[in-house]
Design a protein around this motif. Structure first.
Motif, PDB file in Angstrom:
ATOM      1  N   SER A 308      41.977  42.868  33.261  1.00 13.79           N
ATOM      2  CA  SER A 308      42.632  42.427  32.026  1.00 13.79           C
ATOM      3  C   SER A 308      43.588  43.504  31.518  1.00 13.79           C
ATOM      4  O   SER A 308      44.677  43.198  31.023  1.00 13.79           O
ATOM      5  CB  SER A 308      41.585  42.132  30.946  1.00 13.79           C
ATOM      6  N   CYS A 309      43.173  44.762  31.632  1.00 14.71           N
ATOM      7  CA  CYS A 309      44.040  45.856  31.155  1.00 14.71           C
ATOM      8  C   CYS A 309      45.323  45.939  31.978  1.00 14.71           C
ATOM      9  O   CYS A 309      46.405  46.166  31.425  1.00 14.71           O
ATOM     10  CB  CYS A 309      43.296  47.190  31.193  1.00 14.71           C
ATOM     11  N   ALA A 310      45.212  45.725  33.291  1.00  8.34           N
ATOM     12  CA  ALA A 310      46.413  45.737  34.139  1.00  8.34           C
ATOM     13  C   ALA A 310      47.333  44.582  33.740  1.00  8.34           C
ATOM     14  O   ALA A 310      48.561  44.742  33.661  1.00  8.34           O
ATOM     15  CB  ALA A 310      46.018  45.623  35.604  1.00  8.34           C
ATOM     16  N   ALA A 311      46.729  43.421  33.465  1.00  9.66           N
ATOM     17  CA  ALA A 311      47.538  42.260  33.029  1.00  9.66           C
ATOM     18  C   ALA A 311      48.218  42.569  31.700  1.00  9.66           C
ATOM     19  O   ALA A 311      49.368  42.193  31.459  1.00  9.66           O
ATOM     20  CB  ALA A 311      46.639  41.024  32.902  1.00  9.66           C
ATOM     21  N   SER A 312      47.516  43.275  30.827  1.00  7.54           N
ATOM     22  CA  SER A 312      48.071  43.586  29.513  1.00  7.54           C
ATOM     23  C   SER A 312      49.230  44.575  29.608  1.00  7.54           C
ATOM     24  O   SER A 312      50.264  44.410  28.949  1.00  7.54           O
ATOM     25  CB  SER A 312      46.967  44.127  28.601  1.00  7.54           C
TER      26      SER A 312
END
Ligand SMILES: Cc1ncc(COP(=O)(O)O)c(C=O)c1O
Length: 444
Positions: A308-312
């Motif tokens: 999720s952090c990479a997507a963010s």
């Protein structure tokens, strides 16, 4: 039997009703850009962005790419005890893009509710004050603390915790004080200052939490002085101001954060929905001393999920690189212009309002009395679905159509969607909608 009907009857038997608010029968199979496709292959324009989550379009290839790269490297580490690099990079980025030149830190969770639960739990610890203030009509989430801060009817049906107080939000179309803006001089904020704080004294008020645009409460855009005056009231009394950007943050309002329209820096921001383009992630970004107020006091095993952090991070890079807020401001103006033209021809429309690409169309039975046209709103949303457009409704009276398209949508697609909206509106006004079908969808 269509595959949609077949799946829905299986869902009926396998998934409980507590999880859903339903507006029409749909089961989604795949999606791309501004379109979704159901399991029968029917195409829809998604003017909801799945409750304002898929703001950069469904399956945005750059996000998918960033996620694939992250999955190949590291699917999971539990940030609670084993921090991962990508979540630290994201925290630094969020601190950089959020307003306020003071020292800030971040916290991570999985949904808007758990971010606002942070507020309920941590602000009293930080301040040594017990009470919290929210607004009537506000929606901050479904967990116990978040719902106690909320004033939306879907949440006030629960008793919640008693240390929360609610003040009126400036819903000017239905002013609780029967005033008109700007002649009122914002009586609602005077009332907060002189009456609400009398009963909930500032010395015992830990924080005020506010939506910069009240979304589920009915897409209510407050007058421009509202947030700055609220900020001043808080600052003068040492009360922290928390701004809930869960739905309107990340470009939707025409600024990266909607509170930036008010030129103030709140003490704390909460965010979620669009921040990871569909991957579960929430964050709280605030003054460092607040974020450090209690050790190990609000943590979840899967918080700060590396995928999720990479997507963010990819989401933020696209928003900044492609000047998405500016684009949202332009497309939003265009949508408002077209809806205001419809207002001239369709008496069912009582009010059109919005900022950037969060737009509300409030339906009334009669423009004079402003009696909410709740069932007609359900009919309009249902008819739009039949014609290939996905929209939802919100509001205290369930009579405000919410329009939150992908911020990346083209003007041609926007026009196509608004043409469907107009046809659906016309069909409702001419009584051409099958009401029995709509009745099955109680909505909320
Ligand atoms: C302003 C706002 N805050 C918080 C929430 C709760 O977010 P979630 O559903 O991700 O828990 C919502 C959801 O609609 C919201 O609109």
């Amino acid at each position: 039997m269509s595959r949609v009907s077949e799946y829905l009857s299986r869902e009926e038997k396998s998934i409980g009703k507590t999880i859903g608010i339903r507006f029409y029968p749909i089961v989604i199979d795949r999606a791309e850009g501004s379109n979704v496709y159901d399991v029968d292959g029917r195409e829809y324009i998604d003017f909801s962005s799945q409750w304002a989550v898929t703001s950069l379009g469904h399956n945005n290839p750059e996000i998918v790419d960033a996620v694939k790269k992250q999955i190949e490297k590291l699917v999971f580490s539990s940030h609670t005890s084993f921090p991962n690099a990508v979540c630290i990079e994201l925290a630094e980025k969020l601190i950089e893009v959020s307003p306020g030149s003071f020292e800030k830190k971040a916290w991570f969770g999985l949904s808007g509710s758990d971010a606002n639960e942070f507020i309920y739990k941590i602000m009293p610890i930080y301040s040594g004050r017990r009470r919290l203030l929210g607004f009537q009509g506000s929606y901050h989430g479904q967990t116990m603390g978040a719902l106690s801060l909320s004033g939306h009817k879907a949440l006030t049906r629960f008793i919640g915790f008693p240390n929360t107080v609610k003040a009126p939000y400036p819903y000017c179309y239905r002013c609780p004080f029967k005033q008109s803006y700007p002649e009122c001089g914002l009586l609602c904020i005077d009332f907060l200052e002189n009456n609400v704080l009398e009963n909930a004294p500032a010395e015992d008020l830990a924080a005020v939490i506010v939506e910069p645009i009240q979304s589920d409460g009915g897409v209510i855009v407050p007058p421009p002085e509202f947030i700055p005056r609220l900020h001043k009231i808080c600052r003068d009394r040492g009360i922290s101001l928390v701004v809930d950007e869960v739905k309107v943050g990340f470009g939707r309002s025409g600024k990266f954060f909607a509170v930036e329209h008010s030129n103030i820096a709140p003490d704390v921001l909460t965010m979620a929905k669009p921040m990871a383009s569909g991957f579960p992630l929430s964050a709280v970004v605030g003054r460092a001393e607040i974020m450090d107020a209690a050790l190990a006091a609000h943590l979840f095993t899967s918080s700060a999920h590396p995928v999720s952090c990479a997507a963010s991070l990819a989401t933020i890079n696209i928003i900044l690189r492609d000047k998405i807020p500016e684009k949202a401001a332009r497309t939003g103006e265009y949508i408002l212009k077209r809806l205001n033209e419809l207002y001239e021809e369709h008496p069912l429309i009582g009010d059109v309002r919005g900022k950037g690409m969060i737009v509300g169309v409030e339906l009334v039975k009669d423009r004079e009395s402003r009696e909410p046209a709740s069932f007609e709103t359900a009919c309009l949303v249902y008819r739009a679905y039949e014609l290939g457009l996905l929209i939802t409704y919100v509001g205290t009276y369930s009579n405000v159509v919410e329009i939150t398209p992908p911020l990346t949508i083209s003007i041609e697609e926007t026009d196509k969607a608004l043409d469907i909206f107009e046809k659906a509106l016309d069909d409702v006004e001419k009584d051409r909608v099958d009401k029995e079908k709509v009745k099955k969808f109680a909505g909320w």
